[in-house]
Design a protein around this motif. Structure first.
Motif, PDB file in Angstrom:
ATOM      1  N   ARG A 205       0.608  -1.137  -0.138  1.00  0.00           N
ATOM      2  CA  ARG A 205       0.122   0.044  -0.133  1.00  0.00           C
ATOM      3  C   ARG A 205       1.027   1.088   0.118  1.00  0.00           C
ATOM      4  N   THR A 206       1.743   1.242   0.875  1.00  0.00           N
ATOM      5  CA  THR A 206       2.727   2.516   0.943  1.00  0.00           C
ATOM      6  C   THR A 206       3.432   2.734  -0.380  1.00  0.00           C
ATOM      7  N   LEU A 207       4.120   1.740  -1.131  1.00  0.00           N
ATOM      8  CA  LEU A 207       4.510   2.066  -2.372  1.00  0.00           C
ATOM      9  C   LEU A 207       3.768   2.728  -3.317  1.00  0.00           C
ATOM     10  N   ASN A 208       2.469   1.901  -3.446  1.00  0.00           N
ATOM     11  CA  ASN A 208       1.393   2.129  -4.136  1.00  0.00           C
ATOM     12  C   ASN A 208       1.028   3.837  -3.975  1.00  0.00           C
ATOM     13  N   ASP A 209       0.732   4.081  -2.763  1.00  0.00           N
ATOM     14  CA  ASP A 209       0.424   5.574  -2.439  1.00  0.00           C
ATOM     15  C   ASP A 209       1.360   6.498  -2.804  1.00  0.00           C
ATOM     16  N   CYS A 210       2.840   6.175  -2.693  1.00  0.00           N
ATOM     17  CA  CYS A 210       3.761   7.020  -2.882  1.00  0.00           C
ATOM     18  C   CYS A 210       3.592   7.332  -4.603  1.00  0.00           C
ATOM     19  N   MET A 211       3.455   6.295  -5.533  1.00  0.00           N
ATOM     20  CA  MET A 211       3.318   6.575  -6.571  1.00  0.00           C
ATOM     21  C   MET A 211       2.302   7.204  -7.215  1.00  0.00           C
ATOM     22  N   LEU A 212       1.194   7.025  -6.620  1.00  0.00           N
ATOM     23  CA  LEU A 212      -0.030   7.854  -6.789  1.00  0.00           C
ATOM     24  C   LEU A 212      -0.020   9.264  -6.473  1.00  0.00           C
ATOM     25  N   GLY A 213       0.710   9.597  -5.329  1.00  0.00           N
ATOM     26  CA  GLY A 213       1.142  10.754  -4.853  1.00  0.00           C
ATOM     27  C   GLY A 213       1.900  11.738  -5.650  1.00  0.00           C
ATOM     28  N   ALA A 214       2.833  11.124  -6.492  1.00  0.00           N
ATOM     29  CA  ALA A 214       4.110  11.724  -7.052  1.00  0.00           C
ATOM     30  C   ALA A 214       3.586  11.648  -8.622  1.00  0.00           C
ATOM     31  N   PHE A 226       9.203   4.783 -15.295  1.00  0.00           N
ATOM     32  CA  PHE A 226       8.812   4.069 -14.221  1.00  0.00           C
ATOM     33  C   PHE A 226       8.112   2.658 -14.602  1.00  0.00           C
ATOM     34  N   LEU A 227       8.542   1.689 -14.201  1.00  0.00           N
ATOM     35  CA  LEU A 227       7.721   0.209 -14.327  1.00  0.00           C
ATOM     36  C   LEU A 227       7.453  -0.077 -12.969  1.00  0.00           C
ATOM     37  N   TRP A 228       5.959  -0.090 -12.837  1.00  0.00           N
ATOM     38  CA  TRP A 228       5.386  -0.322 -11.698  1.00  0.00           C
ATOM     39  C   TRP A 228       4.570  -1.411 -11.362  1.00  0.00           C
ATOM     40  N   GLN A 229       4.752  -2.382 -10.505  1.00  0.00           N
ATOM     41  CA  GLN A 229       3.788  -3.433 -10.193  1.00  0.00           C
ATOM     42  C   GLN A 229       3.067  -3.097  -9.003  1.00  0.00           C
ATOM     43  N   TYR A 234      -4.386  -4.705  -5.041  1.00  0.00           N
ATOM     44  CA  TYR A 234      -4.348  -3.135  -5.298  1.00  0.00           C
ATOM     45  C   TYR A 234      -4.762  -2.761  -6.875  1.00  0.00           C
ATOM     46  N   SER A 235      -4.603  -3.767  -7.775  1.00  0.00           N
ATOM     47  CA  SER A 235      -4.665  -3.374  -9.197  1.00  0.00           C
ATOM     48  C   SER A 235      -5.987  -2.450  -9.841  1.00  0.00           C
ATOM     49  N   GLN A 236      -7.025  -2.764  -9.146  1.00  0.00           N
ATOM     50  CA  GLN A 236      -8.284  -2.315  -9.596  1.00  0.00           C
ATOM     51  C   GLN A 236      -8.518  -0.947  -9.058  1.00  0.00           C
ATOM     52  N   SER A 237      -8.070  -0.624  -7.766  1.00  0.00           N
ATOM     53  CA  SER A 237      -8.140   0.561  -6.956  1.00  0.00           C
ATOM     54  C   SER A 237      -6.959   1.529  -7.703  1.00  0.00           C
ATOM     55  N   VAL A 238      -5.904   1.127  -8.062  1.00  0.00           N
ATOM     56  CA  VAL A 238      -4.800   1.911  -8.614  1.00  0.00           C
ATOM     57  C   VAL A 238      -5.292   2.462 -10.124  1.00  0.00           C
ATOM     58  N   ALA A 239      -5.998   1.259 -10.920  1.00  0.00           N
ATOM     59  CA  ALA A 239      -6.274   1.590 -12.212  1.00  0.00           C
ATOM     60  C   ALA A 239      -7.404   2.622 -12.240  1.00  0.00           C
ATOM     61  N   ALA A 240      -8.242   2.594 -11.183  1.00  0.00           N
ATOM     62  CA  ALA A 240      -9.495   3.526 -11.278  1.00  0.00           C
ATOM     63  C   ALA A 240      -8.796   5.167 -10.896  1.00  0.00           C
ATOM     64  N   PRO A 248       0.550   8.992 -16.610  1.00  0.00           N
ATOM     65  CA  PRO A 248       1.929   9.877 -17.248  1.00  0.00           C
ATOM     66  C   PRO A 248       2.328   8.867 -18.358  1.00  0.00           C
ATOM     67  N   ALA A 249       2.685   9.254 -19.522  1.00  0.00           N
ATOM     68  CA  ALA A 249       3.320   8.656 -20.685  1.00  0.00           C
ATOM     69  C   ALA A 249       4.617   7.576 -20.137  1.00  0.00           C
ATOM     70  N   ASN A 250       5.377   8.255 -19.330  1.00  0.00           N
ATOM     71  CA  ASN A 250       6.487   7.450 -19.023  1.00  0.00           C
ATOM     72  C   ASN A 250       6.283   6.675 -17.650  1.00  0.00           C
ATOM     73  N   LEU A 251       5.046   6.128 -17.595  1.00  0.00           N
ATOM     74  CA  LEU A 251       4.857   5.252 -16.390  1.00  0.00           C
ATOM     75  C   LEU A 251       3.897   4.014 -16.988  1.00  0.00           C
ATOM     76  N   SER A 252       4.703   2.985 -16.813  1.00  0.00           N
ATOM     77  CA  SER A 252       4.021   1.669 -17.296  1.00  0.00           C
ATOM     78  C   SER A 252       3.503   1.000 -15.827  1.00  0.00           C
ATOM     79  N   VAL A 253       2.419   0.568 -16.121  1.00  0.00           N
ATOM     80  CA  VAL A 253       1.728  -0.186 -14.720  1.00  0.00           C
ATOM     81  C   VAL A 253       1.317  -1.607 -14.893  1.00  0.00           C
ATOM     82  N   THR A 254       1.452  -2.589 -13.945  1.00  0.00           N
ATOM     83  CA  THR A 254       0.846  -3.845 -14.151  1.00  0.00           C
ATOM     84  C   THR A 254       0.667  -4.201 -12.791  1.00  0.00           C
ATOM     85  N   ASP A 255      -0.228  -5.275 -12.800  1.00  0.00           N
ATOM     86  CA  ASP A 255      -0.458  -5.863 -11.554  1.00  0.00           C
ATOM     87  C   ASP A 255       0.360  -6.934 -10.985  1.00  0.00           C
TER      88      ASP A 255
END
Length: 373
Positions: A205-214, A226-229, A234-240, A248-255
């Motif tokens: 959760r903390t790492l995901n919150d850090c990414m969303l906050g930045a 960034f490549l973010w697992q 948490y995948s659905q809440s992050v995707a929403a 961002p175009a420089n952010l690749s996200v996967t569950d």
């Protein structure tokens, strides 16, 4: 010994326990192809899928961890423990192992304690720099204790200790691909510095919150990607949230990243929790890392794991409580500092023990053969 040796490997709960256990089993089979190996895990935990996928049989126990925050729930936990000990006894009697190996996790306690009481030699694999309560108790009857850090005699009898390091996923020991090829496979830009953010298979959760906050800071970076697992939990809440705020175009996200060897090869810098298994992988690969220890683990052992590297200038460390403010800015600055990355990579590689699985396997085989003679 004329017959094939028989081995039980018990533990799991997280990839940090399961992948080393599977690596040990593979190393045993490499040395003794006819070895019969049975895993014992916890029902409902990820080992019940991962172990059969690796080609091994597994039995499940109804064991669960103690709830330190809500102690009234532990009546049910104790009942599960009693049932688990009874079932573990039946499993051990039916399989008749020559040795039992504990890798940590809920199932290792009842399985190894029952085996030791029945006169079967046991071997513990303690991954962390700070031993947990279960392994301290199991150590009293263990024949051998394989550890990943020096100085563990403060927890265990010195005459039982063997410094082996932690086994890592076998795929990481295979031929490694180059950075550019890894980035191509992942669809990332080889001209940009790459930060891999990984919080384990379930996420953090903390790492995901850090990414969303930045997101705004990430969006501003021209030379960093960034490549973010996120983790499946948490995948659905992050995707929403990304749909709402824009990715961002420089952010690749996967569950989930199945090919971690490719992700590691692509990364110039990793952000991770400080599980012992992950740290061993970073050491083996010489991968610069920022560690954010989870505060939700027994005896705060992840912080102790991280500080063991920090003392050798082999990793950077951000406390969980400070991560939301400082983690991503630190990562952006660090990944663009070539000299700092080289120093971190050089220092962490010195701590690697690439033969850990084979060294542990030899000890397992030795105990099994002694028991069979």
């Amino acid at each position: 010994m004329n017959r094939n040796i028989r081995i039980i490997i018990s533990g799991g709960g997280t990839g940090g326990h399961i992948f080393p256990a599977i690596s040990i089993a593979g190393a045993v089979r490499a040395l003794r192809p006819g070895a019969e190996i049975l895993f014992v895990g916890a029902e409902g935990r990820m080992e019940m899928q991962c172990v059969p996928a690796a080609g091994y049989e597994i039995k499940g126990l109804p064991v669960a961890g103690f709830d330190r925050k809500r102690p009234w729930r532990n009546i049910g936990v104790l009942a599960r423990l009693v049932r688990s000990r009874m079932l573990a006894r039946r499993i051990v009697r039916a399989f008749r192992p020559d040795v039992c190996v504990g890798v940590g996790g809920y199932a290792s306690g009842p399985t190894l304690s029952v085996a030791a009481a029945m006169g079967i030699p046991t071997l513990l694999q303690e991954q962390n720099s700070y031993a947990g309560v279960t392994n301290k108790l199991l150590a009293r009857r263990a024949r051998r204790i394989c550890v990943a850090y020096a100085g563990m005699e403060r927890f265990f009898p010195a005459d039982k200790l063997l410094l082996t390091g932690n086994p890592v996923r076998a795929s990481l020991l295979a031929e490694q691909i180059g950075r550019d090829e890894a980035l191509r496979r992942l669809g990332l830009d080889p001209e940009r510095h790459t930060v891999l953010v990984v919080g384990g298979s379930l996420g953090a959760r903390t790492l995901n919150d850090c990414m969303l906050g930045a997101l705004s800071l990430i969006r501003q970076q021209k030379d960093v990607q960034f490549l973010w697992q996120t983790g499946k939990y948490y995948s659905q809440s992050v995707a929403a949230e990304l749909d709402r705020r824009g990715r961002p175009a420089n952010l690749s996200v996967t569950d989930f990243i199945a090919d971690m060897d490719v992700a590691y090869a692509a990364a110039d810098l990793v952000i991770s929790r400080a599980g012992a298994g992950s740290i061993s992988e970073f050491c083996l690969l010489g991968k610069p890392v920022i560690l954010v220890p989870s505060p939700n683990v027994a005896e705060d052992h992840q912080t102790k794991n991280a500080l063991a590297l920090v003392q050798s200038e082999a990793a950077l460390y951000v406390p969980d409580t400070e991560a939301r403010q400082t983690l991503v800015p630190l990562a952006v600055n660090t990944v663009q500092d070539k000299a700092r990355l080289e120093t971190l990579g050089r220092n962490i590689r010195v701590l690697a023990r690439p033969d850990a699985a084979a060294d542990i396997a030899r000890e397992v085989i030795k105990l099994a053969e002694e028991h069979g003679n």
